[in-house]
Design a protein around this motif. Structure first.
Motif, PDB file in Angstrom:
ATOM      1  N   THR A  62      64.466  28.153  48.105  1.00 30.85           N
ATOM      2  CA  THR A  62      63.703  27.446  47.065  1.00 30.85           C
ATOM      3  C   THR A  62      62.502  28.286  46.662  1.00 30.85           C
ATOM      4  O   THR A  62      61.712  28.717  47.514  1.00 30.85           O
ATOM      5  N   PHE A  63      62.369  28.540  45.337  1.00 29.48           N
ATOM      6  CA  PHE A  63      61.312  29.383  44.780  1.00 29.48           C
ATOM      7  C   PHE A  63      60.359  28.550  43.935  1.00 29.48           C
ATOM      8  O   PHE A  63      60.759  27.549  43.333  1.00 29.48           O
ATOM      9  N   VAL A  64      59.127  29.010  43.864  1.00 32.65           N
ATOM     10  CA  VAL A  64      58.184  28.534  42.852  1.00 32.65           C
ATOM     11  C   VAL A  64      57.795  29.762  42.036  1.00 32.65           C
ATOM     12  O   VAL A  64      57.218  30.714  42.566  1.00 32.65           O
ATOM     13  N   ASN A  65      58.154  29.745  40.750  1.00 27.22           N
ATOM     14  CA  ASN A  65      57.915  30.942  39.945  1.00 27.22           C
ATOM     15  C   ASN A  65      56.470  31.013  39.456  1.00 27.22           C
ATOM     16  O   ASN A  65      55.639  30.162  39.792  1.00 27.22           O
ATOM     17  N   LYS A  66      56.175  31.992  38.631  1.00 25.32           N
ATOM     18  CA  LYS A  66      54.797  32.246  38.187  1.00 25.32           C
ATOM     19  C   LYS A  66      54.276  31.140  37.275  1.00 25.32           C
ATOM     20  O   LYS A  66      53.066  31.011  37.089  1.00 25.32           O
ATOM     21  N   LYS A  67      55.173  30.352  36.697  1.00 26.58           N
ATOM     22  CA  LYS A  67      54.768  29.230  35.854  1.00 26.58           C
ATOM     23  C   LYS A  67      54.602  27.934  36.647  1.00 26.58           C
ATOM     24  O   LYS A  67      54.270  26.897  36.080  1.00 26.58           O
ATOM     25  N   GLY A  68      54.860  28.010  37.953  1.00 27.55           N
ATOM     26  CA  GLY A  68      54.768  26.820  38.789  1.00 27.55           C
ATOM     27  C   GLY A  68      56.042  26.001  38.810  1.00 27.55           C
ATOM     28  O   GLY A  68      56.068  24.894  39.377  1.00 27.55           O
ATOM     29  N   GLU A  69      57.132  26.516  38.227  1.00 28.73           N
ATOM     30  CA  GLU A  69      58.413  25.797  38.194  1.00 28.73           C
ATOM     31  C   GLU A  69      59.179  26.030  39.484  1.00 28.73           C
ATOM     32  O   GLU A  69      59.148  27.124  40.058  1.00 28.73           O
ATOM     33  N   ILE A  70      59.882  24.994  39.957  1.00 24.88           N
ATOM     34  CA  ILE A  70      60.616  25.057  41.218  1.00 24.88           C
ATOM     35  C   ILE A  70      62.106  25.253  40.939  1.00 24.88           C
ATOM     36  O   ILE A  70      62.693  24.542  40.120  1.00 24.88           O
ATOM     37  N   HIS A  71      62.693  26.233  41.627  1.00 29.01           N
ATOM     38  CA  HIS A  71      64.122  26.517  41.486  1.00 29.01           C
ATOM     39  C   HIS A  71      64.721  26.736  42.862  1.00 29.01           C
ATOM     40  O   HIS A  71      64.073  27.272  43.756  1.00 29.01           O
ATOM     41  N   SER A  72      65.969  26.302  43.034  1.00 26.56           N
ATOM     42  CA  SER A  72      66.699  26.557  44.274  1.00 26.56           C
ATOM     43  C   SER A  72      67.967  27.321  43.950  1.00 26.56           C
ATOM     44  O   SER A  72      68.653  27.022  42.962  1.00 26.56           O
ATOM     45  N   TYR A  73      68.293  28.313  44.801  1.00 28.16           N
ATOM     46  CA  TYR A  73      69.488  29.118  44.616  1.00 28.16           C
ATOM     47  C   TYR A  73      70.233  29.170  45.939  1.00 28.16           C
ATOM     48  O   TYR A  73      69.640  29.148  47.011  1.00 28.16           O
ATOM     49  N   ILE A  74      71.550  29.267  45.838  1.00 24.23           N
ATOM     50  CA  ILE A  74      72.391  29.414  47.020  1.00 24.23           C
ATOM     51  C   ILE A  74      73.012  30.803  46.982  1.00 24.23           C
ATOM     52  O   ILE A  74      73.694  31.154  46.009  1.00 24.23           O
ATOM     53  N   PHE A  75      72.793  31.583  48.036  1.00 24.86           N
ATOM     54  CA  PHE A  75      73.335  32.941  48.134  1.00 24.86           C
ATOM     55  C   PHE A  75      74.491  32.921  49.127  1.00 24.86           C
ATOM     56  O   PHE A  75      74.373  32.364  50.219  1.00 24.86           O
ATOM     57  N   ARG A  76      75.589  33.553  48.769  1.00 22.42           N
ATOM     58  CA  ARG A  76      76.754  33.617  49.641  1.00 22.42           C
ATOM     59  C   ARG A  76      77.074  35.070  49.984  1.00 22.42           C
ATOM     60  O   ARG A  76      76.839  35.944  49.194  1.00 22.42           O
TER      61      ARG A  76
END
Length: 463
Positions: A449-463
């Motif tokens: 789970t990331f918080v980008n430079k704009k303060g937006e939250i994103h989650s990614y799944i890496f396989r």
């Protein structure tokens, strides 16, 4: 007949008078010109002298002769797998192909140590170097530092003494100073070009960049990477690394890693096996951001926050200080600071001059080691993050992505983003990240789970 002779005499006499008059006029003009020069020493003659280096008292031949035999042609053989169909692409298979890359390198010791760029030898399965005398040798990779794009090689023939280039102090390089770029552009071996130092402490990716380049107008093209930038004495002042161009070819701007930074990197690789980075322990605002926040600053580095337990905190640097000078080196912008500290190690003591409430103050600071963690499963590197950055994003904890390590992660432009969770486990520092990564199975999917430079939250799944 008599009349004819009279005409000939008249003609000869007229010619003599005309020639004599011309010479008198020419002498008078010459005398007038020199008279003006003597009376007015600021007179600018209209006869232009040659502006080449030799006419101005600078001779590049000695520097070229010293350098050209110590700059090698590096050839990098790698094996790449190219998918032939969708199944190959999904399964990571495909046809293996041998790829050959080329660049330059600089011999820096008689026993054959070579400094070059990391991108010249990346993914190499076989390395060879060819000298100016056309002799070719196998080389081994000693170590690399992708952050500075520096790599250290060694020629595997230990019985030969090789020509080498000595290091100069890149802090003493002056803007406007003549320099030579020596390398192998477009496979044209042992090419020498001349130019001047156009700028110092040039950052190419904004104030988050960890690099600080010497900019020159010496012609540099593909194949020059890893080659030498030398002064008129033939001493190494930089390693040619990049150009700025929309076409991919030289258009007037080339960039080199300063020799002090390159030397420090290769000494670290030889002594420790990796690079030891010393930091003050501050987060900073660039001049534009400071001015946008109502802070009056035109030169220097504005200290936005001081990390707890850092050398900066222990030394007495405070939020709001403006760093103007380090060890006598003027700090006009963030890349000046990065460039100078790039030649230092943890536990080195630097004298920091700050402006505080209108008063200058000298503060000795012991540099601390920059702690980072590489996460190969994702292709990133992370570091602990200053509280001021967390506050600006509206979060309480996390680790900052300091470097994208693969071409795939570079495309997402995630450097500077904050990781708050890995597999839904809170990550407060790199020690937390180490524990989570160490406890997981490689074959399991990895949720981040990331918080980008704009303060937006994103989650990614890496396989």
């Amino acid at each position: 007949m008599k009349k004819t002779m009279q005409l000939i005499v008249v003609a000869i006499t007229a010619g003599v008078i005309s020639l004599g008059g011309y010479k008198m006029l020419e002498n008078k003009q010459t005398e007038a010109t020199f008279s003006v020069l003597e009376e007015n020493p600021t007179f600018i003659p209209t006869t232009y002298e040659s502006t080449n280096a030799i006419a101005t008292g600078i001779d590049f031949t000695e520097a070229a002769e010293k350098t050209v035999n110590a700059v090698v042609h590096v050839k990098n053989k790698s094996i790449n797998s190219q998918p032939k169909n969708i199944m190959d692409y999904m399964n990571g298979g495909g046809e293996s192909r041998a790829m050959l890359g080329t660049g330059s390198g600089v011999i820096i010791s008689p026993d054959g140590y070579i400094v070059t760029n990391n991108h010249v030898i990346a993914n190499a399965s076989e390395l060879t170097v060819t000298l100016n005398n056309n002799k070719t040798y196998e080389a081994e990779l000693i170590g690399t530092d992708p952050k500075t794009d520096i790599a250290l090689l060694r020629i595997m023939d230990s019985e030969t003494d090789f020509p080498f280039v000595t290091f100069a102090d890149s802090n003493n390089v002056k803007i406007g100073e003549w320099v030579l770029a020596v390398g192998n552009p477009f496979n044209l071996t042992s090419t020498v070009t001349a130019g001047i130092v156009s700028a110092k402490a040039r950052d190419l990716a904004g104030d988050r960049d960890t690099q600080s380049f010497i900019q020159t107008d010496a012609a540099v093209n593909r194949g020059n990477s890893g080659g030498a930038l030398v002064n008129t004495k033939g001493e190494l002042v930089g390693i040619n690394t990049a150009i700025s161009s929309e076409t991919g070819s030289y258009v007037g701007y080339s960039f080199a890693v300063p020799s002090n930074n390159a030397l420090k990197v290769i000494q670290d690789i030889m002594e420790f096996g990796d690079v030891q980075r010393g930091i003050l322990g501050i987060s900073a605002l660039n001049n534009a951001a400071a001015q946008a926040s109502g802070i009056d600053i035109t030169e220097g580095v504005y200290v936005a926050d001081v990390e707890k337990g850092s050398g900066a905190e222990k030394g007495g640097i405070r939020s709001g200080d403006i760093i103007q000078n380090v060890d006598g080196i003027k700090i006009g912008k963030f890349s000046d600071l990065v460039g100078y500290l790039g030649s230092k190690r943890p536990n080195d003591i630097v004298d920091v001059q700050v402006l505080r409430n209108g008063n200058q103050k000298n503060i000795p600071v012991t540099l601390v080691k920059l702690e980072t963690l590489e996460i190969p499963d994702i292709g990133i590197e992370v570091k602990n993050v200053a509280q001021s950055i967390l506050d600006a994003r509206g979060i309480n904890y996390g680790v900052e992505i300091s470097r994208a390590m693969t071409e795939a992660t570079k495309r997402y432009k995630i450097e500077g983003d904050i990781i708050t969770l890995i597999d839904d486990i809170p990550i407060k520092n790199i020690d937390d990240a180490k524990r989570v990564i160490a406890s997981r199975r490689y074959e399991d999917a990895l949720k981040v789970t990331f918080v980008n430079k704009k303060g937006e939250i994103h989650s990614y799944i890496f396989r």
